[in-house]
Design an enzyme around this catalytic site. Sequence first.
Site, PDB file in Angstrom:
ATOM      1  N   ASP A 189       0.825  -1.197   0.000  1.00 23.28           N
ATOM      2  CA  ASP A 189       0.000   0.000   0.000  1.00 23.28           C
ATOM      3  C   ASP A 189       0.862   1.251   0.000  1.00 23.28           C
ATOM      4  O   ASP A 189       1.872   1.318   0.710  1.00 23.28           O
ATOM      5  CB  ASP A 189      -0.908  -0.016   1.240  1.00 23.28           C
ATOM      6  CG  ASP A 189      -1.975   1.058   1.172  1.00 23.28           C
ATOM      7  OD1 ASP A 189      -2.314   1.487   0.052  1.00 23.28           O
ATOM      8  OD2 ASP A 189      -2.464   1.468   2.242  1.00 23.28           O
TER       9      ASP A 189
ATOM     10  N   ASN B 283     -10.397  -2.361  -6.335  1.00 23.67           N
ATOM     11  CA  ASN B 283      -9.560  -1.529  -7.205  1.00 23.67           C
ATOM     12  C   ASN B 283     -10.156  -1.369  -8.604  1.00 23.67           C
ATOM     13  O   ASN B 283      -9.738  -0.463  -9.349  1.00 23.67           O
ATOM     14  CB  ASN B 283      -8.148  -2.107  -7.314  1.00 23.67           C
ATOM     15  CG  ASN B 283      -7.358  -1.997  -6.030  1.00 23.67           C
ATOM     16  OD1 ASN B 283      -6.444  -2.782  -5.775  1.00 23.67           O
ATOM     17  ND2 ASN B 283      -7.709  -1.036  -5.178  1.00 23.67           N
TER      18      ASN B 283
END
Length: 323
Positions: free
Chosen positions: A2, A50
């Site tokens: 991340d 996503n």
Amino acid sequence: MDGNRRFARTHGIETVEGHNLGFEALAKILEVCYKSGVQVVTIYAFSIENFKRSKYEVDALMDMAKVKLVQLAQHGDLLDRYGASVRILGERELLKPDVLEAMDRAVNMTKRNGNAILNICFPYTSHAEMTTAIRNTVIDYSSPLPSQQRTFSESHIVHHIRARRFSANTLSPEVSKVRSRSPSSGTTSDTEDSTSSSTTLNQESTSGESIIEDDDDLKEQRNNTYLDAESITPEILNDHMYTAGLPPLDLLIRTSGVERLSDFMLWQVHQDTQIVFLKCLWPEFDLWTFLPVLIEWQWRRRKMSEKLDLLGIGKEPVKVKAL
């Protein structure tokens, strides 16, 4: 993994370039893991959520995955050097055929490697994984167990005899007439009656067998054996997860300063899992950031083993799994 986009924004570069730098960081961390004896590494490469990002970014990530994954798996490259095989965990039906082809190619290129494992969650969420596991468990427990009945079983023979007796006890009036006729009757008439009675016998015999066979089918349906739903345990569900057959989750690391799991490995996290949240962004995650985490984990594990030894409790050695 991340923090690629934030790293790109803070350094004034394209988002795609931030993801490229994130892949380079992954290659370095994998080498550290395998050199340190970590045998199973699982990375959260792409969440199902996503797909909500811009089409430009999603397409760029897919193209990058196709190229970089095959590069990792090539002969003489990182995975080949350390004998690591690739496994793809996620909802394959959400990927385009060309992406699937590249991933399957990487899996096939490394399938003979047996020293370590690289799990790539792509596209993945823990909720999707658990839903799939529960659905497959329901299917298993809703399907009858394979029948052990032989083709020429005792029950089949008994039913066949009963069918013959049934047909013999329900002869038509024409058949009775044939049996009561004198042998001196005409040949032509006997032949015709014989043919008629034979036809009637066959018809009625077939009818009788059909009735009993239908009853047999109904009994067979009622007598099907199913797995007992009361026997479903966490171990059964674990065997239906994407990570079935893999060691327990020992260490979970998340970068970027966000302190949440974001729908990742929710089933696999247990009371002994060490969860570490780091403030650095993923492209900044390097050897000097990772080594202190590994050393602390090893220290905690050693202390736990010593405590169990003092209590006289033996514990099976498990493989290390890092995320």
